[in-house]
Design a protein around this motif. Structure first.
Motif, mmCIF file in Angstrom:
data_model
loop_
_atom_site.group_PDB
_atom_site.id
_atom_site.type_symbol
_atom_site.label_atom_id
_atom_site.label_comp_id
_atom_site.label_asym_id
_atom_site.label_seq_id
_atom_site.Cartn_x
_atom_site.Cartn_y
_atom_site.Cartn_z
ATOM 1 N N THR A 162 50.167 -1.877 -9.992
ATOM 2 C CA THR A 162 51.629 -1.358 -10.033
ATOM 3 C C THR A 162 51.995 -0.208 -10.998
ATOM 4 O O THR A 162 51.449 -0.320 -12.028
ATOM 5 C CB THR A 162 52.607 -2.463 -10.092
ATOM 6 N N GLY A 163 52.865 0.400 -10.521
ATOM 7 C CA GLY A 163 53.543 1.317 -11.429
ATOM 8 C C GLY A 163 53.484 2.854 -10.855
ATOM 9 O O GLY A 163 52.663 3.337 -10.109
ATOM 10 N N GLU A 164 54.719 3.344 -10.940
ATOM 11 C CA GLU A 164 55.188 4.489 -10.205
ATOM 12 C C GLU A 164 54.426 5.763 -10.594
ATOM 13 O O GLU A 164 54.256 6.851 -10.147
ATOM 14 C CB GLU A 164 56.596 5.016 -10.200
ATOM 15 N N ARG A 174 61.198 -0.776 -16.490
ATOM 16 C CA ARG A 174 60.178 -0.828 -15.159
ATOM 17 C C ARG A 174 59.256 -1.995 -15.226
ATOM 18 O O ARG A 174 58.465 -2.107 -14.337
ATOM 19 C CB ARG A 174 59.536 0.416 -15.217
ATOM 20 N N ASP A 175 59.401 -3.259 -16.263
ATOM 21 C CA ASP A 175 58.601 -4.153 -16.068
ATOM 22 C C ASP A 175 59.242 -5.275 -15.274
ATOM 23 O O ASP A 175 59.886 -6.164 -15.704
ATOM 24 C CB ASP A 175 58.212 -4.642 -17.461
ATOM 25 N N GLY A 232 53.608 -3.644 -15.550
ATOM 26 C CA GLY A 232 54.703 -4.186 -15.289
ATOM 27 C C GLY A 232 55.220 -5.496 -15.526
ATOM 28 O O GLY A 232 55.936 -6.335 -14.945
ATOM 29 N N THR A 236 54.872 0.741 -6.191
ATOM 30 C CA THR A 236 55.789 1.270 -7.221
ATOM 31 C C THR A 236 56.486 0.515 -7.834
ATOM 32 O O THR A 236 56.671 -0.784 -7.251
ATOM 33 C CB THR A 236 56.627 2.411 -6.604
ATOM 34 N N ASP A 237 57.154 0.779 -8.583
ATOM 35 C CA ASP A 237 58.283 0.057 -9.704
ATOM 36 C C ASP A 237 59.636 -0.350 -8.971
ATOM 37 O O ASP A 237 60.427 0.299 -9.336
ATOM 38 C CB ASP A 237 58.267 0.533 -10.966
ATOM 39 N N ASP A 238 59.422 -1.231 -8.030
ATOM 40 C CA ASP A 238 60.703 -1.258 -7.005
ATOM 41 C C ASP A 238 60.564 -2.936 -6.775
ATOM 42 O O ASP A 238 59.751 -3.226 -6.080
ATOM 43 C CB ASP A 238 60.516 -0.682 -5.829
ATOM 44 N N LEU A 264 57.508 -4.788 -4.679
ATOM 45 C CA LEU A 264 56.691 -5.622 -5.559
ATOM 46 C C LEU A 264 56.860 -7.236 -4.750
ATOM 47 O O LEU A 264 56.010 -7.616 -4.598
ATOM 48 C CB LEU A 264 57.210 -5.922 -6.835
#
Length: 408
Positions: free
Chosen positions: A189-191, A259-260, A253, A229-231, A235
């Protein structure tokens, strides 16, 4: 988020769970599956047997010569010696007072019950002189000498090795019933993550690849997913998709930044067992359970990700798959530079092995100590585990260097 779940973005990690307690909470939530499958021997290395295995045929399945030499009737050699050899006729079929040339592994001719080693024979035309008497059965491998038909070989739970596979093939076994490998969904995960050619502000995704390969080494089947992505909704969807797996593992995250989001998403879907562990590097690890499926949330920094995968994901996979627990191999070495650590925190110090002028094995802590320096793991030979009760390890002390790359 449940009412009794603290707001980590406000409180941070004031209270960290100790490693032993965190692992115990995780393993209490892990259920060993009972699924089995039939696999060919060529795919069975390292697999855990689900059923007893017995020999389907004798090995050898015919009486065979155990030496190069001559097959004989033992009684035809009685009295043979260096001074008074017995003379027998060379023949292709064994009859009284004859001998048949055989090689190691050859089928014993009818009526033969012994083999005279070639070193004890002189050949003269169509005759042979035998200088040593042999007893019945001497230099002969009888039917079933190695393995007898119906003989018990392995119990359920035995982990198959290459030598086991050779034995099973020799006794006529072509497939074996084994426990299915634990299924693991690996979700990076991670934009900011990309798979290649990073631009400014972008980072190449490595954690998901690394963890999926460790899963395979540790006896699981990994499904390496695309980056999420961080959404919160993205998730949530990714985690729910993999709830059919035995374990879900995410990377990134898991801390307490804006954003975590993963701990909050998992708490909303199920429950959090712990978030924040007294471990360095890598304390922002979290574990939860959603619909009876453990969700291991690993930190995004590569070193922290690997350390926590070893400490939590590996034992979870062992428990799910019914695999035996095993310690890492260690190398005893003299520490040639002090390792610093905080009381109450379990520290994992990366080291390189070497040798001093006296020939003793040494361990040198790597200069890079940050949890984001992946090369400090890839170029290290192992790590030294400093327990919570110690405030570092002084130079000159003998330490145990764990080889975490060991595959079992």
């Amino acid at each position: 988020m449940s009412e009794d779940q603290p707001d980590r973005k406000q409180s941070g990690f004031k209270d960290k769970t100790r490693v032993g307690e965190a692992r115990e909470r995780l393993l209490d939530a892990v259920v060993s599956h009972d699924r089995t499958e039939e696999v060919p021997l060529s795919s069975a290395d390292g697999r855990l047997l689900a059923e007893e295995v017995v020999a389907e045929r004798n090995v050898p399945h015919y009486p065979r010569a155990a030496m190069d030499g001559y097959a004989v009737r033992a009684e035809d050699t009685f009295g043979a010696s260096d001074r008074s050899p017995e003379v027998l006729r060379q023949s292709e079929q064994l009859t009284p007072d004859s001998a048949v040339r055989v090689h190691t592994g050859s089928e014993l001719p009818d009526r033969a019950n012994a083999v005279v080693m070639i070193e004890q024979v002189d050949e003269f035309g169509d005759e042979v002189e035998i200088f040593d008497a042999v007893a019945e059965g001497e230099n002969v491998a009888p039917v079933g000498e190695d393995v007898a038909e119906g003989q018990h070989l392995y119990d359920p739970g035995h982990r198959l090795r290459p030598s086991d596979l050779g034995l099973l093939k020799s006794v006529g076994v072509e497939t074996v019933a084994v426990r299915e490998r634990p299924a693991v969904g690996v979700i990076p995960t991670g934009e900011e993550l990309v798979q290649s050619n990073p631009g400014p502000g972008e980072v190449v995704e490595t954690n998901g690849l690394t963890i999926s390969r460790y899963v395979e080494r540790w006896g699981g089947d990994a499904t390496y997913r695309d980056v999420v992505t961080d959404d919160p909704e993205a998730l949530r969807t990714a985690i729910q998709r993999d709830l059919t797996k035995d374990v879900v593992v995410t990377t990134g995250g898991s801390s307490v930044g804006e954003r975590d989001l993963l701990p909050e998403v998992v708490a909303d879907l199920g429950e959090i067992l712990f978030h924040g562990v007294a471990l360095k590097p890598g304390h922002p690890v979290a574990v939860g359970v959603v619909e009876e499926t453990p969700v291991v949330m690993l930190p995004g920094y590569p070193v922290a990700c690997i350390i926590n995968a070893v400490q939590f994901l590996r034992p979870a996979l062992k428990r799910v798959g019914g695999l035996p627990e095993s310690d890492f191999p260690t190398t005893e070495a003299l520490l040639d530079r002090k390792i610093r650590s905080e009381p109450g925190i379990r520290t994992f110090a990366r080291v390189q092995l070497g040798e001093n002028d006296e020939g003793a094995t040494t361990a040198t802590p790597t200069r890079a100590s940050g949890s984001g320096v992946l090369s400090s793991v890839a170029l290290a030979d192992g790590w030294v585990e400093v327990p919570e009760g110690r405030e570092g390890i002084p130079e000159g002390e003998t330490v145990s260097v764990q080889d975490w790359e060991w595959s079992a």
